[in-house]
Design a protein around this motif. Structure first.
Motif, PDB file in Angstrom:
ATOM      1  N   ASP A 186       0.837  -1.194   0.000  1.00  0.00           N
ATOM      2  CA  ASP A 186       0.000   0.000   0.000  1.00  0.00           C
ATOM      3  C   ASP A 186       0.881   1.256   0.000  1.00  0.00           C
ATOM      4  N   LEU A 187       0.254   2.408  -0.201  1.00  0.00           N
ATOM      5  CA  LEU A 187       0.965   3.680  -0.108  1.00  0.00           C
ATOM      6  C   LEU A 187       1.193   4.016   1.363  1.00  0.00           C
ATOM      7  N   TRP A 188       2.318   4.681   1.655  1.00  0.00           N
ATOM      8  CA  TRP A 188       2.546   5.118   3.028  1.00  0.00           C
ATOM      9  C   TRP A 188       1.556   6.195   3.423  1.00  0.00           C
ATOM     10  N   PHE A 189       1.343   7.140   2.540  1.00  0.00           N
ATOM     11  CA  PHE A 189       0.323   8.155   2.822  1.00  0.00           C
ATOM     12  C   PHE A 189      -0.398   8.510   1.535  1.00  0.00           C
TER      13      PHE A 189
ATOM     14  N   MET B 171      -1.951   9.285   6.616  1.00  0.00           N
ATOM     15  CA  MET B 171      -1.245   8.010   6.691  1.00  0.00           C
ATOM     16  C   MET B 171      -2.103   7.047   7.504  1.00  0.00           C
ATOM     17  N   PHE B 172      -2.287   5.848   6.973  1.00  0.00           N
ATOM     18  CA  PHE B 172      -3.109   4.851   7.636  1.00  0.00           C
ATOM     19  C   PHE B 172      -2.243   3.712   8.153  1.00  0.00           C
TER      20      PHE B 172
ATOM     21  N   GLY C  52     -10.505   9.778  -0.347  1.00  0.00           N
ATOM     22  CA  GLY C  52      -9.835   9.157  -1.482  1.00  0.00           C
ATOM     23  C   GLY C  52      -8.444   9.723  -1.686  1.00  0.00           C
ATOM     24  N   GLY C  53      -7.877   9.548  -2.869  1.00  0.00           N
ATOM     25  CA  GLY C  53      -6.539  10.039  -3.184  1.00  0.00           C
ATOM     26  C   GLY C  53      -5.618   8.894  -3.475  1.00  0.00           C
ATOM     27  N   GLY C  54      -4.409   9.240  -4.070  1.00  0.00           N
ATOM     28  CA  GLY C  54      -3.499   8.165  -4.432  1.00  0.00           C
ATOM     29  C   GLY C  54      -2.082   8.538  -4.223  1.00  0.00           C
TER      30      GLY C  54
END
Length: 246
Positions: A211-214, A224-225, A244-246
């Motif tokens: 996953d993405l860090w943030f 950040m999750f 949302g977001g990427g």
């Protein structure tokens, strides 16, 4: 430790040395980038004030060389309206910029804001270590590592990461990042935070879960999750709850 002022204009250097000295700062001077690099090899500095337009070696070239060996905070002094210099400086790891001609009080405010987040002697509070899923952040030395590997962050990038981890699973607005990390309100069309976050994203290693860090939450900020949050709520839930977001 003193500040290092790098500017080819002797009159400007004299004025700034007088101004900074009145506020209690010691200042070393350099008339171009080559001289500045020589001084950096022999001395330690709290902060570098770096003019962009200089002969021999301009500010952008000098900043490239500085960042090869040093994490010393850098405040770029740019020509007013020259967006390219500002963007280049931020991409190369400058901590902030100030356009000439500038107000004396604003210069002092920018310097003190940088020192508050980079120099432990300017920081009020207990030194401590922040741990999060492989990250170790030393808030006293402003150093960050991941699984034992130094991330080589600038002090501004460190501040962004520290603030986002401190607000885990929540959105941190660009306004908050600008005020708490850069020490100033975010003005319209100011891309400083975007550039620092882009640089930070490039320096972070891949996350073990892929996953993405943030996430960049368009129009809102960044979030950040934790792995636990993602496991409990799922990726779609994170998107729904935080925009949302990427």
């Amino acid at each position: 430790m003193p500040l290092l002022l790098v500017d080819d204009d002797q009159d400007i250097r004299s004025l700034l040395v007088d101004l900074l000295s009145l506020d209690g700062f010691k200042v070393d001077e350099a008339e171009n980038g080559l001289v500045a690099l020589g001084k950096l090899a022999d001395n330690q500095y709290q902060l570098i004030l770096l003019d962009v337009m200089m002969p021999v070696m301009n500010g952008i070239e000098t900043l490239k060389e500085i960042r090869k060996c040093y994490n010393t905070p850098v405040l770029m002094l740019t020509a007013r309206g020259d967006d390219l210099d500002r963007i280049q400086g931020l991409e190369l790891g400058a901590d902030d910029y100030l356009a000439k001609p500038f107000n004396d009080r604003e210069l002092l405010a920018r310097i003190k804001a940088i020192l508050r987040r980079t120099d432990s002697s300017f920081t009020v509070g207990t030194r401590h270590i922040v741990n999060f899923e492989g990250f170790v952040l030393n808030t006293a030395t402003k150093q960050a590592s991941y699984n034992g590997q130094d991330l080589d962050l600038t002090t501004t990038e460190f501040g962004c990461l520290e603030l986002i981890i401190a607000n885990l699973n929540q959105t941190v607005s660009k306004d908050d990042l600008s005020m708490k990390v850069l020490g100033r309100t975010l003005s319209p069309f100011d891309r400083s935070i975007d550039m620092h976050m882009s640089n930070l994203r490039k320096k972070l290693p891949p996350r073990e879960n892929g996953d993405l860090w943030f996430r960049t939450l368009r129009g809102r900020g960044y979030a950040m999750f934790s792995d636990e949050f993602c496991d409990r709520h799922g990726d779609n839930a994170a998107n729904e709850n935080h925009g949302g977001g990427g």
